[in-house]
Design an enzyme around this catalytic site. Sequence first.
Site, PDB file in Angstrom:
ATOM      1  N   ASP A  45      12.963  -6.566  -8.866  1.00 62.32           N
ATOM      2  CA  ASP A  45      13.513  -7.620  -9.725  1.00 62.32           C
ATOM      3  C   ASP A  45      14.086  -7.011 -11.010  1.00 62.32           C
ATOM      4  O   ASP A  45      15.157  -7.406 -11.478  1.00 62.32           O
ATOM      5  CB  ASP A  45      12.412  -8.633 -10.059  1.00 62.32           C
ATOM      6  CG  ASP A  45      11.686  -9.090  -8.802  1.00 62.32           C
ATOM      7  OD1 ASP A  45      12.343  -9.654  -7.922  1.00 62.32           O
ATOM      8  OD2 ASP A  45      10.474  -8.835  -8.677  1.00 62.32           O
ATOM      9  N   HIS A  68       6.150 -12.101  -8.749  1.00 63.87           N
ATOM     10  CA  HIS A  68       7.286 -11.709  -7.916  1.00 63.87           C
ATOM     11  C   HIS A  68       7.589 -12.876  -6.973  1.00 63.87           C
ATOM     12  O   HIS A  68       7.129 -12.918  -5.836  1.00 63.87           O
ATOM     13  CB  HIS A  68       6.980 -10.441  -7.115  1.00 63.87           C
ATOM     14  CG  HIS A  68       8.030 -10.185  -6.069  1.00 63.87           C
ATOM     15  ND1 HIS A  68       9.299  -9.810  -6.377  1.00 63.87           N
ATOM     16  CD2 HIS A  68       7.995 -10.312  -4.724  1.00 63.87           C
ATOM     17  CE1 HIS A  68      10.008  -9.717  -5.267  1.00 63.87           C
ATOM     18  NE2 HIS A  68       9.240 -10.008  -4.246  1.00 63.87           N
TER      19      HIS A  68
HETATM   20  P1  NAI Z   1       8.671  -5.629   8.460  1.00 66.48           P
HETATM   21  O1  NAI Z   1       8.239  -6.856   9.161  1.00 66.48           O
HETATM   22  O2  NAI Z   1       9.911  -4.929   8.874  1.00 66.48           O
HETATM   23  O3  NAI Z   1       7.489  -4.561   8.525  1.00 66.48           O
HETATM   24  C1  NAI Z   1       6.158  -4.874   8.264  1.00 66.48           C
HETATM   25  C2  NAI Z   1       5.304  -3.878   9.028  1.00 66.48           C
HETATM   26  O4  NAI Z   1       3.940  -4.073   8.627  1.00 66.48           O
HETATM   27  C3  NAI Z   1       5.348  -4.051  10.550  1.00 66.48           C
HETATM   28  O5  NAI Z   1       5.654  -2.799  11.146  1.00 66.48           O
HETATM   29  C4  NAI Z   1       3.938  -4.508  10.894  1.00 66.48           C
HETATM   30  O6  NAI Z   1       3.504  -4.021  12.166  1.00 66.48           O
HETATM   31  C5  NAI Z   1       3.146  -3.893   9.758  1.00 66.48           C
HETATM   32  N1  NAI Z   1       1.836  -4.513   9.508  1.00 66.48           N
HETATM   33  C6  NAI Z   1       1.490  -5.815   9.593  1.00 66.48           C
HETATM   34  N2  NAI Z   1       0.187  -5.972   9.343  1.00 66.48           N
HETATM   35  C7  NAI Z   1      -0.305  -4.757   9.056  1.00 66.48           C
HETATM   36  C8  NAI Z   1      -1.600  -4.261   8.735  1.00 66.48           C
HETATM   37  N3  NAI Z   1      -2.652  -5.083   8.663  1.00 66.48           N
HETATM   38  N4  NAI Z   1      -1.751  -2.936   8.515  1.00 66.48           N
HETATM   39  C9  NAI Z   1      -0.698  -2.112   8.602  1.00 66.48           C
HETATM   40  N5  NAI Z   1       0.532  -2.507   8.940  1.00 66.48           N
HETATM   41  C10 NAI Z   1       0.732  -3.810   9.154  1.00 66.48           C
HETATM   42  O7  NAI Z   1       8.706  -6.043   6.912  1.00 66.48           O
HETATM   43  P2  NAI Z   1       9.472  -5.305   5.710  1.00 66.48           P
HETATM   44  O8  NAI Z   1      10.857  -5.793   5.640  1.00 66.48           O
HETATM   45  O9  NAI Z   1       9.210  -3.843   5.797  1.00 66.48           O
HETATM   46  O10 NAI Z   1       8.705  -5.944   4.453  1.00 66.48           O
HETATM   47  C11 NAI Z   1       7.332  -5.699   4.213  1.00 66.48           C
HETATM   48  C12 NAI Z   1       6.817  -6.611   3.124  1.00 66.48           C
HETATM   49  O11 NAI Z   1       7.436  -6.345   1.874  1.00 66.48           O
HETATM   50  C13 NAI Z   1       7.057  -8.110   3.367  1.00 66.48           C
HETATM   51  O12 NAI Z   1       5.842  -8.791   3.025  1.00 66.48           O
HETATM   52  C14 NAI Z   1       8.138  -8.457   2.403  1.00 66.48           C
HETATM   53  O13 NAI Z   1       8.075  -9.824   2.019  1.00 66.48           O
HETATM   54  C15 NAI Z   1       7.777  -7.564   1.239  1.00 66.48           C
HETATM   55  N6  NAI Z   1       8.853  -7.327   0.265  1.00 66.48           N
HETATM   56  C16 NAI Z   1       8.481  -7.260  -1.067  1.00 66.48           C
HETATM   57  C17 NAI Z   1       9.418  -7.029  -2.044  1.00 66.48           C
HETATM   58  C18 NAI Z   1       9.019  -6.962  -3.479  1.00 66.48           C
HETATM   59  O14 NAI Z   1       9.931  -6.879  -4.329  1.00 66.48           O
HETATM   60  N7  NAI Z   1       7.754  -6.991  -3.862  1.00 66.48           N
HETATM   61  C19 NAI Z   1      10.833  -6.857  -1.697  1.00 66.48           C
HETATM   62  C20 NAI Z   1      11.120  -6.895  -0.287  1.00 66.48           C
HETATM   63  C21 NAI Z   1      10.147  -7.133   0.649  1.00 66.48           C
END
Ligand code: NAI
Length: 328
Positions: free
Chosen positions: A159, A187
Amino acid sequence: TRTPVNVTVTGAAGQIGYALLFRIASGHLLGADVPVKLRLLEIPQGLKAAEGTAMELDDCAFPLLKGIDITDDPNVGFDGANVALLVGARPRTKGMERGDLLSANGGIFKPQGKAINDNAADDIKVLVVGNPANTNALIAQAAAPDVPAERFTAMTRLDHNRAISQLAAKTGAAVSDIQRLTIWGNHSATQYPDIFHATIAGKNAAEVVNDEKWLADDFIPTVAKRGAAIIEARGASSAASAANAAIDHVHTWVNGTAEGNWTSMGIPSDGSYGVPEGLISSFPVTTKDGRYEIVQGLDINEFSRARIDASVQELEEERAAVRELGLI
Ligand code: NAI
């Protein structure tokens, strides 16, 4: 030669993980002279894809990368961890209520917090990226009573970077001329990007902009809703920019802010600026020698006060909800 730093990444097989791991291994997280060992923590369904990513990491022949372990056991994943990037989370799916979202994430972040408590190195630093990031950080922190509370942080650096970029575009300034921008609060769409203390090449940013309507109706909503705009355009949520912000967050925490500048981090409140103690909320912080401090003494005008309060209120509601669910 230096002992490698153990960096654990959860959700390593996801899209942020894919954008993040190569930059950690090439030295951007901690420094170009700091060797790292990677621990990739995934759920069983993610292990095979994580192994594929590990093969590609090998194929880069990164001089600083001293090892890769892949596991679905949090106790193994956080064993000896110095830095933990908690990226894997349960996304909100259509029709999901907030309570369901919070409990699903509690089922991830509570056991991970405990595993950090029981296995991580004494100097562990935790960054929560997975949403709802601030409250997930609170859940992990509550499950790790032996780890100093201030080691649990949540990411608002994306952000912060988005706000700098929007402000640069509006004023024609270089991003590197913009300092002291602040993201306050959660966030989420209630976050408040504050330019009243920011400077552009040394001049007060709000005075340079001199357009409160732009601030209220354009800048703030554009920054707050940027995530949704990326999904709309790309058909997938922010990944490389989120990974970049995670790199920035940890790099700044470990290596310090530049003299006169500050950054934004979601951190446990000490009550500063009227934010209730213990809430993990975004503040302006300076960092030095691996520690951060909230910038004190900023004058908060009415425009800012109302917006900070609204975001903090949302955080209080999230905290009350996870308390009720027994997650903290
Ligand atoms: P994604 O769905 O591509 O990947 C998430 C991964 O986490 C998957 O490979 C899944 O198998 C794994 N996973 C799920 N539960 C798990 C556990 N208990 N232990 C280990 N691995 C686990 O999602 P992406 O795009 O990589 O985003 C990840 C997170 O980041 C989302 O929650 C998204 O909302 C968040 N995010 C936060 C931002 C921020 O500014 N704080 C910005 C963009 C995304």
